[in-house]
Design an enzyme around this catalytic site. Structure first.
Site, short mmCIF file in Angstrom:
data_model
loop_
_atom_site.label_atom_id
_atom_site.label_comp_id
_atom_site.label_asym_id
_atom_site.label_seq_id
_atom_site.Cartn_x
_atom_site.Cartn_y
_atom_site.Cartn_z
N CYS A 3 0.92 -1.11 -0.08
CA CYS A 3 0.08 0.12 -0.09
C CYS A 3 0.86 1.32 0.09
CB CYS A 3 -1.05 -0.15 1.21
SG CYS A 3 -0.16 -0.11 2.78
N ASN A 6 2.17 1.54 4.49
CA ASN A 6 2.41 0.09 5.19
C ASN A 6 2.27 0.19 6.54
OD1 ASN A 6 5.41 -2.00 5.73
ND2 ASN A 6 3.33 -2.60 5.34
N CYS A 8 -1.67 0.94 7.47
CA CYS A 8 -3.07 0.61 7.70
C CYS A 8 -3.46 -0.71 6.63
CB CYS A 8 -4.03 1.61 7.10
SG CYS A 8 -3.63 3.12 7.89
N ARG A 9 -3.32 -0.74 5.35
CA ARG A 9 -3.92 -1.89 4.57
C ARG A 9 -3.06 -2.97 4.50
NH1 ARG A 9 -5.11 2.08 -0.24
NH2 ARG A 9 -3.45 3.06 0.65
N SER A 10 -1.66 -2.68 3.95
CA SER A 10 -1.09 -3.87 3.56
C SER A 10 -0.66 -4.71 4.86
CB SER A 10 0.26 -3.55 2.70
OG SER A 10 1.01 -2.64 3.58
N ASP A 119 -8.20 3.73 0.78
CA ASP A 119 -7.07 4.02 1.83
C ASP A 119 -7.96 4.48 3.36
OD1 ASP A 119 -5.51 5.59 3.58
OD2 ASP A 119 -4.64 6.68 2.00
P1 4NP Z 1 -2.08 2.59 4.14
O1 4NP Z 1 -2.57 4.14 4.53
O2 4NP Z 1 -1.34 2.97 2.91
O3 4NP Z 1 -3.03 1.75 4.18
O4 4NP Z 1 -0.80 2.45 5.20
C1 4NP Z 1 -1.99 5.35 4.58
C2 4NP Z 1 -1.18 5.62 5.87
C3 4NP Z 1 -0.42 6.82 5.96
C4 4NP Z 1 -0.84 7.64 5.02
C5 4NP Z 1 -1.49 7.61 4.00
C6 4NP Z 1 -2.30 6.18 3.63
N1 4NP Z 1 -0.07 8.96 5.20
O5 4NP Z 1 -0.56 9.74 4.35
O6 4NP Z 1 0.46 9.19 6.13
#
Ligand code: 4NP
Length: 148
Positions: A3, A6, A8-10, A119
């Protein structure tokens, strides 16, 4: 499992996929990474840890890392959560073999639809439950695909 951050989703996808391998009696190496570097070294978002824990999965020991070109050599399959991640990964690919490893994860559930795992970072808990359900269903299909 890849993602953006790294966190939240992955990490959820990694935890769920590891459990699916166990449940299906499959072996393999599962890991996750982000295409952005701003959360490197951090543990998963507390909301991801919570929804995983509610489903019997401990992801709290994971630490965020950045996707790197060497991941094309280490893994046979690379799953992107959304199109932005997909494009970021594809930009690092060196050849057709690298490119052939990369898929949008929801295409395992809804083939050819190019749907995205949203996201959930700026939303509430509902978003994480939704992401969990999508990833659980997709990882089940990935496991079934490995048995063929
Ligand atoms: P992820 O979510 O890609 O699923 O880990 C996010 C985590 C942090 C951010 C964006 C998406 N950020 O902008 O900090």
């Amino acid at each position: 499992m890849v993602c953006l951050g790294n966190i939240c989703r992955s990490p959820l996808a990694e935890g769920i996929m590891k459990k699916k391998l166990e449940e299906h009696g499959l072996t393999g190496t599962v890991d996750s990474a982000g295409t952005a570097s701003y959360h490197i070294g951090e543990r998963p978002d507390p909301r991801s840890e919570e929804i995983a824990r509610k489903n019997g999965i401990n992801i709290s020991t994971q630490r965020a890392r950045a996707f790197s070109r060497s991941d094309f050599d280490r893994f046979d399959l690379i799953f992107a959560m959304d199109r932005e991640n997909y494009n970021n990964i594809m930009r690092l690919a060196r050849n057709d073999q690298d490119r052939s490893k990369v898929e949008l994860i929801l295409n395992r559930l809804h083939p050819g639809k190019d749907m995205e795992v949203p996201d959930p970072y700026y939303g509430g808990k509902d978003g994480f439950e939704n992401v969990y359900r999508m990833l659980d269903a997709s990882c089940e299909q990935i496991a079934l695909g490995m048995k063929k």
